[in-house]
Motif scaffolding. Structure first.
Motif, mmCIF file in Angstrom:
data_model
loop_
_atom_site.group_PDB
_atom_site.id
_atom_site.type_symbol
_atom_site.label_atom_id
_atom_site.label_comp_id
_atom_site.label_asym_id
_atom_site.label_seq_id
_atom_site.Cartn_x
_atom_site.Cartn_y
_atom_site.Cartn_z
ATOM 1 N N LEU A 1 0.838 -1.204 0.000
ATOM 2 C CA LEU A 1 0.000 0.000 0.000
ATOM 3 C C LEU A 1 0.873 1.253 0.000
ATOM 4 O O LEU A 1 0.647 2.182 -0.785
ATOM 5 N N ASN A 2 1.881 1.269 0.850
ATOM 6 C CA ASN A 2 2.798 2.413 0.903
ATOM 7 C C ASN A 2 3.564 2.580 -0.400
ATOM 8 O O ASN A 2 3.779 3.700 -0.872
ATOM 9 N N ARG A 3 3.948 1.473 -1.003
ATOM 10 C CA ARG A 3 4.683 1.537 -2.268
ATOM 11 C C ARG A 3 3.814 2.090 -3.394
ATOM 12 O O ARG A 3 4.275 2.899 -4.199
ATOM 13 N N TYR A 4 2.565 1.666 -3.456
ATOM 14 C CA TYR A 4 1.681 2.178 -4.508
ATOM 15 C C TYR A 4 1.323 3.643 -4.267
ATOM 16 O O TYR A 4 1.155 4.407 -5.219
ATOM 17 N N LYS A 5 1.243 4.049 -3.006
ATOM 18 C CA LYS A 5 1.033 5.470 -2.715
ATOM 19 C C LYS A 5 2.243 6.288 -3.181
ATOM 20 O O LYS A 5 2.095 7.381 -3.722
ATOM 21 N N GLU A 6 3.434 5.737 -2.976
ATOM 22 C CA GLU A 6 4.651 6.410 -3.436
ATOM 23 C C GLU A 6 4.656 6.507 -4.964
ATOM 24 O O GLU A 6 5.025 7.539 -5.535
ATOM 25 N N ILE A 7 4.240 5.435 -5.634
ATOM 26 C CA ILE A 7 4.155 5.448 -7.095
ATOM 27 C C ILE A 7 3.186 6.528 -7.552
ATOM 28 O O ILE A 7 3.466 7.272 -8.495
ATOM 29 N N LYS A 8 2.067 6.633 -6.869
ATOM 30 C CA LYS A 8 1.068 7.649 -7.233
ATOM 31 C C LYS A 8 1.647 9.052 -7.078
ATOM 32 O O LYS A 8 1.479 9.902 -7.947
#
Length: 125
Positions: A111-118
Motif C-alpha cells: 500500500l505504501n509503495r503504490y502510494k509512493e508510485i502515485k
C-alpha cells in the motif's frame, strides 16, 4: 518501371506493418487510473484481511491487484511497480501459508509503495 513498383510495394507494406503493430503509449489518464485502481484493490485486500475475511477471498483480491498493476505502463515507474508487485506476491504467499500477520505487513508495505508510485507519477506530470 518494374523496380519502381517493387520499391513502392515494399514501402507501402512496411508502412502498413509498422502502423498495425505500433503500440500507443498510454495516456496520463490511463496510467493514473491504473495506479488508482491498483491502490484501491490493495486497500480492499488489506481491509478484508483486517476484518477477518477468509484467506481465499483476500488471495483473490491480491491477485486482482497484481493484474491491475500491469496497466501501470510508464518507464519511470517500472522498477517501483515491479518491486511493489513482488511485495503483493509475498502477501499472497503468506496468505497461502496461513500467515496472516506476515500478509498484513506485506499488504501495508505494498500500500505504501503504490502510494509512493502515485505521488511520483503526479509529481512528474
Amino acid at each position: 518501371m518494374n523496380t519502381f513498383k517493387k520499391i513502392l510495394a515494399t514501402i507501402v507494406m512496411a508502412a502498413m506493418t509498422s502502423s498495425a503493430f505500433a503500440v500507443a503509449n498510454p495516456s496520463y489518464e490511463d496510467v493514473k487510473a491504473a495506479i488508482d485502481n491498483t491502490l484501491a484493490k490493495v486497500e480492499e485486500a488489506k481491509a478484508a484481511l483486517d476484518n477477518g475475511a477468509n484467506n481465499e477471498a483476500v488471495i483473490d483480491l491480491v491477485t486482482d491487484a497484481r493484474q491491475l498493476q500491469k496497466d501501470i505502463a510508464n518507464n519511470v515507474l517500472d522498477l517501483k511497480r515491479n518491486q511493489a508487485s513482488n511485495v503483493l506476491k509475498q502477501a499472497r504467499s503468506a496468505l497461502q501459508s496461513n500467515e496472516p500477520q506476515s500478509a498484513k505487513e506485506s499488504l501495508t508495505d505494498a500500500l505504501n509503495r503504490y502510494k509512493e508510485i502515485k505521488q511520483l507519477y503526479a509529481s512528474n506530470h
